[in-house]
Scaffold this motif. Sequence first.
Motif, PDB file in Angstrom:
ATOM      1  N   GLN A  93      22.518  -7.084  -0.693  1.00  0.00           N
ATOM      2  CA  GLN A  93      22.238  -7.286  -2.693  1.00  0.00           C
ATOM      3  C   GLN A  93      20.533  -6.741  -2.348  1.00  0.00           C
ATOM      4  OE1 GLN A  93      24.211  -7.395  -5.348  1.00  0.00           O
ATOM      5  NE2 GLN A  93      22.709  -6.403  -6.657  1.00  0.00           N
ATOM      6  N   ALA A  94      20.172  -7.598  -1.936  1.00  0.00           N
ATOM      7  CA  ALA A  94      17.950  -6.909  -1.546  1.00  0.00           C
ATOM      8  C   ALA A  94      18.647  -5.331  -1.654  1.00  0.00           C
ATOM      9  CB  ALA A  94      17.812  -7.842  -0.002  1.00  0.00           C
ATOM     10  N   LYS A  95      19.064  -4.951  -0.077  1.00  0.00           N
ATOM     11  CA  LYS A  95      19.076  -4.209   0.892  1.00  0.00           C
ATOM     12  C   LYS A  95      18.996  -2.481  -0.544  1.00  0.00           C
ATOM     13  CE  LYS A  95      19.143  -2.227   3.882  1.00  0.00           C
ATOM     14  NZ  LYS A  95      17.691  -1.665   5.079  1.00  0.00           N
ATOM     15  N   LYS A  96      19.792  -3.132  -1.690  1.00  0.00           N
ATOM     16  CA  LYS A  96      20.617  -2.132  -3.049  1.00  0.00           C
ATOM     17  C   LYS A  96      19.534  -1.959  -3.763  1.00  0.00           C
ATOM     18  CE  LYS A  96      24.989  -2.591  -2.992  1.00  0.00           C
ATOM     19  NZ  LYS A  96      26.547  -3.779  -3.096  1.00  0.00           N
ATOM     20  N   ASN A  97      18.642  -3.788  -4.377  1.00  0.00           N
ATOM     21  CA  ASN A  97      17.318  -3.156  -5.164  1.00  0.00           C
ATOM     22  C   ASN A  97      16.820  -2.813  -4.358  1.00  0.00           C
ATOM     23  OD1 ASN A  97      19.934  -4.579  -5.856  1.00  0.00           O
ATOM     24  ND2 ASN A  97      18.687  -6.014  -7.096  1.00  0.00           N
ATOM     25  N   CYS A  98      15.949  -3.124  -3.614  1.00  0.00           N
ATOM     26  CA  CYS A  98      14.923  -3.042  -2.840  1.00  0.00           C
ATOM     27  C   CYS A  98      14.350  -2.076  -1.728  1.00  0.00           C
ATOM     28  CB  CYS A  98      14.018  -4.595  -2.626  1.00  0.00           C
ATOM     29  SG  CYS A  98      14.647  -5.607  -3.697  1.00  0.00           S
ATOM     30  N   ASP A  99      13.279  -1.975  -1.194  1.00  0.00           N
ATOM     31  CA  ASP A  99      12.977  -0.698  -0.357  1.00  0.00           C
ATOM     32  C   ASP A  99      12.824  -1.941   0.963  1.00  0.00           C
ATOM     33  OD1 ASP A  99      12.241   1.730  -2.407  1.00  0.00           O
ATOM     34  OD2 ASP A  99      10.278   0.829  -2.992  1.00  0.00           O
ATOM     35  N   ILE A 100      12.500  -2.461   0.982  1.00  0.00           N
ATOM     36  CA  ILE A 100      11.819  -3.072   2.400  1.00  0.00           C
ATOM     37  C   ILE A 100      12.134  -4.866   1.953  1.00  0.00           C
ATOM     38  CG2 ILE A 100       9.913  -5.378   3.796  1.00  0.00           C
ATOM     39  CD1 ILE A 100       9.650  -1.864   4.019  1.00  0.00           C
ATOM     40  N   GLN A 127       0.801  -1.073  -0.293  1.00  0.00           N
ATOM     41  CA  GLN A 127      -0.019   0.551   0.028  1.00  0.00           C
ATOM     42  C   GLN A 127       0.850   1.654  -0.018  1.00  0.00           C
ATOM     43  OE1 GLN A 127      -2.871  -0.406   3.372  1.00  0.00           O
ATOM     44  NE2 GLN A 127      -4.277  -0.357   1.719  1.00  0.00           N
ATOM     45  N   ALA A 128       1.829   1.244   0.561  1.00  0.00           N
ATOM     46  CA  ALA A 128       2.600   2.230   0.875  1.00  0.00           C
ATOM     47  C   ALA A 128       3.772   2.298  -1.182  1.00  0.00           C
ATOM     48  CB  ALA A 128       3.959   2.153   1.937  1.00  0.00           C
ATOM     49  N   GLY A 129       3.422   1.477  -1.371  1.00  0.00           N
ATOM     50  CA  GLY A 129       4.228   1.103  -2.717  1.00  0.00           C
ATOM     51  C   GLY A 129       5.254   1.179  -2.822  1.00  0.00           C
ATOM     52  N   LYS A 130       5.399   0.250  -1.925  1.00  0.00           N
ATOM     53  CA  LYS A 130       7.637   0.064  -1.349  1.00  0.00           C
ATOM     54  C   LYS A 130       7.369  -1.501  -2.045  1.00  0.00           C
ATOM     55  CE  LYS A 130       8.455   2.948   2.181  1.00  0.00           C
ATOM     56  NZ  LYS A 130       9.448   4.151   1.658  1.00  0.00           N
ATOM     57  N   LYS A 138       5.580 -21.382  -1.489  1.00  0.00           N
ATOM     58  CA  LYS A 138       5.254 -21.043  -0.381  1.00  0.00           C
ATOM     59  C   LYS A 138       5.735 -19.677   0.591  1.00  0.00           C
ATOM     60  CE  LYS A 138       4.400 -24.293   3.302  1.00  0.00           C
ATOM     61  NZ  LYS A 138       2.973 -24.668   2.975  1.00  0.00           N
ATOM     62  N   LEU A 139       6.601 -19.405   0.243  1.00  0.00           N
ATOM     63  CA  LEU A 139       7.350 -18.300   0.543  1.00  0.00           C
ATOM     64  C   LEU A 139       6.724 -17.324  -0.469  1.00  0.00           C
ATOM     65  CD1 LEU A 139      10.464 -20.023   2.335  1.00  0.00           C
ATOM     66  CD2 LEU A 139       8.341 -18.892   3.893  1.00  0.00           C
ATOM     67  N   PHE A 140       7.176 -16.820  -0.994  1.00  0.00           N
ATOM     68  CA  PHE A 140       6.695 -16.370  -2.278  1.00  0.00           C
ATOM     69  C   PHE A 140       5.099 -16.576  -2.056  1.00  0.00           C
ATOM     70  CE2 PHE A 140      10.399 -16.777  -6.627  1.00  0.00           C
ATOM     71  CZ  PHE A 140      11.036 -16.890  -5.313  1.00  0.00           C
ATOM     72  N   ASN A 141       4.361 -17.033  -2.106  1.00  0.00           N
ATOM     73  CA  ASN A 141       3.256 -16.627  -1.946  1.00  0.00           C
ATOM     74  C   ASN A 141       2.065 -15.698  -0.562  1.00  0.00           C
ATOM     75  OD1 ASN A 141       1.950 -17.405  -4.369  1.00  0.00           O
ATOM     76  ND2 ASN A 141       1.927 -19.568  -3.895  1.00  0.00           N
ATOM     77  N   ILE A 142       3.701 -16.407   0.776  1.00  0.00           N
ATOM     78  CA  ILE A 142       3.307 -15.737   1.770  1.00  0.00           C
ATOM     79  C   ILE A 142       3.860 -14.021   1.902  1.00  0.00           C
ATOM     80  CG2 ILE A 142       3.737 -15.120   4.317  1.00  0.00           C
ATOM     81  CD1 ILE A 142       3.893 -18.923   3.854  1.00  0.00           C
ATOM     82  N   VAL A 143       5.150 -13.739   1.009  1.00  0.00           N
ATOM     83  CA  VAL A 143       5.661 -12.166   1.045  1.00  0.00           C
ATOM     84  C   VAL A 143       5.306 -11.775   0.005  1.00  0.00           C
ATOM     85  CG1 VAL A 143       7.982 -11.110   1.378  1.00  0.00           C
ATOM     86  CG2 VAL A 143       7.945 -13.218   2.754  1.00  0.00           C
ATOM     87  N   GLN A 144       5.385 -12.750  -1.175  1.00  0.00           N
ATOM     88  CA  GLN A 144       5.283 -11.755  -2.544  1.00  0.00           C
ATOM     89  C   GLN A 144       6.286 -10.092  -2.896  1.00  0.00           C
ATOM     90  OE1 GLN A 144       0.936 -10.432  -2.336  1.00  0.00           O
ATOM     91  NE2 GLN A 144       0.012 -11.771  -0.883  1.00  0.00           N
ATOM     92  N   PRO A 145       7.439 -10.932  -2.940  1.00  0.00           N
ATOM     93  CA  PRO A 145       8.379 -10.698  -2.670  1.00  0.00           C
ATOM     94  C   PRO A 145       9.015 -10.017  -4.653  1.00  0.00           C
ATOM     95  CG  PRO A 145       9.558 -12.028  -3.296  1.00  0.00           C
ATOM     96  CD  PRO A 145       8.085 -12.212  -2.617  1.00  0.00           C
ATOM     97  N   ASP A 146       9.203  -8.636  -5.224  1.00  0.00           N
ATOM     98  CA  ASP A 146       9.574  -8.478  -6.419  1.00  0.00           C
ATOM     99  C   ASP A 146      10.755  -9.186  -6.923  1.00  0.00           C
ATOM    100  OD1 ASP A 146       8.079  -5.314  -6.482  1.00  0.00           O
ATOM    101  OD2 ASP A 146       8.248  -5.753  -4.893  1.00  0.00           O
ATOM    102  N   MET A 197       5.289   0.830  -9.767  1.00  0.00           N
ATOM    103  CA  MET A 197       5.603  -0.450  -9.286  1.00  0.00           C
ATOM    104  C   MET A 197       6.476  -1.306 -10.359  1.00  0.00           C
ATOM    105  SD  MET A 197       2.130  -2.172  -7.647  1.00  0.00           S
ATOM    106  CE  MET A 197       2.525  -2.625  -6.463  1.00  0.00           C
ATOM    107  N   SER A 198       7.471  -1.707 -10.236  1.00  0.00           N
ATOM    108  CA  SER A 198       8.214  -2.358 -11.795  1.00  0.00           C
ATOM    109  C   SER A 198       7.791  -2.899 -12.118  1.00  0.00           C
ATOM    110  CB  SER A 198      10.062  -3.142 -10.325  1.00  0.00           C
ATOM    111  OG  SER A 198       8.968  -4.104  -9.374  1.00  0.00           O
ATOM    112  N   VAL A 199       7.122  -4.370 -11.935  1.00  0.00           N
ATOM    113  CA  VAL A 199       5.904  -5.058 -12.723  1.00  0.00           C
ATOM    114  C   VAL A 199       5.249  -4.345 -13.466  1.00  0.00           C
ATOM    115  CG1 VAL A 199       4.696  -6.804 -13.036  1.00  0.00           C
ATOM    116  CG2 VAL A 199       6.099  -6.748 -10.853  1.00  0.00           C
TER     117      VAL A 199
END
Lengths: 306, 306
Positions: free
Chosen positions: A65-72, A41-44, A156-164, B1-3
């Motif tokens: 690397q995750a910190k570099k590429n993503c907000d959260i 919702q915050a667009g992160k 399962k983890l992708f469905n829970i965390v829904q990462p980019d 959003m990136s997607v």
Amino acid sequence: MSVLSAAKKVFYLPIMIGEWDMATIVETVAAMRVLVAEARQAGKSIGFVPTMGALHAGHLALMQQAKKNCDIVVVSIFVNPTQFGPNEDFTAYPRTWAEDLAVCRSAGVDAVFHPPARELYPDGWGTWVEVTGVTDKLCGRSRPTHFRGVATVVTKLFNIVQPDQAFFGQKDAQQVIVLRKMVRDLNMVPEIVMVPIVRDEDGLAKSSRNAYLSSEQRQAALVLSQGLAKAREMAAAGEQEPAAIREAVLSHIQSAPQANVDYVELYSFPDLAEIAVLNQDVLLAVAVRFGATRLIDNIILTPSRT
Amino acid sequence: MSVLSAAKKVFYLPIMIGEWDMATIVETVAAMRVLVAEARQAGKSIGFVPTMGALHAGHLALMQQAKKNCDIVVVSIFVNPTQFGPNEDFTAYPRTWAEDLAVCRSAGVDAVFHPPARELYPDGWGTWVEVTGVTDKLCGRSRPTHFRGVATVVTKLFNIVQPDQAFFGQKDAQQVIVLRKMVRDLNMVPEIVMVPIVRDEDGLAKSSRNAYLSSEQRQAALVLSQGLAKAREMAAAGEQEPAAIREAVLSHIQSAPQANVDYVELYSFPDLAEIAVLNQDVLLAVAVRFGATRLIDNIILTPSRT
């Protein structure tokens, strides 16, 4: 959003993005969904690092690397029972929760997902994700149900965390290949980012399983990275024959008397097809047992451009 | 959003939610992702009706329920090759695209996802979703790879359409049970909504496969719904024995000389466990061949509250 409001009814968490404690600990799927919905919702954008804990510098590189590429950044710490075979080291696998949490905090991770096994595998559970083709060779041959467990828990983890984006180490190169195929075949949204292998100064690839090694075994295990370095030199010098490279690596590894070779193999990268000559990207992968401890390492050989 | 921005680079679609044509036709995954991202950004909920086309009043009921529950309704029309067995009716399955599109438009559907097979199953494709336990009985016994194909394609479609709710008919009750287990086991987000069976006036359950029936077979096929109605009466009158109900239904169906029974079975709903007595919700399901055409029907018997 309906998911968010439904989750909030049950697990109200007065958490706003930007006001999280460093490395909020999340133990339930429902609570994780609330955090994810807030971030969305915050667009992160969300970067995700799935781990089994026993964190080392290799994992830290994934988080950075995750910190570099993503907000959260979300890290999961979950020793996944379904990727261990019946005679493997599930119960013995190192569990170092307090240290792991400190690593996550030092890396500026936003949330650590640390569910109990029952949360992901309740009674009556039984749905599997099976990636075919690239799972029947290399580690898949000696660990026939391993990648099914990996693909299933990552789904399962992708469905829970829904990462980019989700971050995995090249150390487990076949895992990256399997997961990229899974994402493509099932039209999943996350991008799989492969991060280079982190090594100790003497060349040993970082691994949670290094903790099992005696000092003699640890010394002997240097033949893995040495063998791979030799292969890189041979390829750079123009060697085109996979068999010649394989023989050189194998004989170097076997020079360590304790080394019990599972495989030394070359396949095309990322298709894992048989190759007759080194005219494309090639994965040279090795798996070797030292006592009860099975270590893996690999290198991607690119054709010399000369 | 990136997607969204990534998709827009490749497939720019100047479409705003609320300004779509009725039933925009979408043929690629990338274009579908753009629509989904726009809907999400606008805060709209998405209802999804996956179909294989040859739409009838049963499908229309799914669309109407989706319209009631959600802001945006997406229907997929895709005859999924992986859910047909090698000797089943994949090539003969009715394809009625123009009529199907008219049905979607009349129902106020927002987008129709209609990909070519290559878009969902490109060369080298090979990742399966396997739901265990509830797939080995009823239709799973005579169609051993059917539910693997259903679970796999629904996973793919869920990842593409990202619905809040997905709508399936009770006619395929085992499919609903399998998909609900899959969603739970893999922590998927969409809710599976089951919509009641729609029947012709004489009781025959709506099915795309009814088009295969001769008029004699169609008349004979009424024994299915008649048998189920008889079972409901017996249960309402206090019959507690699954075997007694099964025998009555079976003998009624076999009174039609053309009927070739695949199964008449009772299991607990939704667990599909064996039952000794009717003291809980029970699925009574039947599958019967008339010539080459296999028809299914079912009823959920609830214990009488008297």
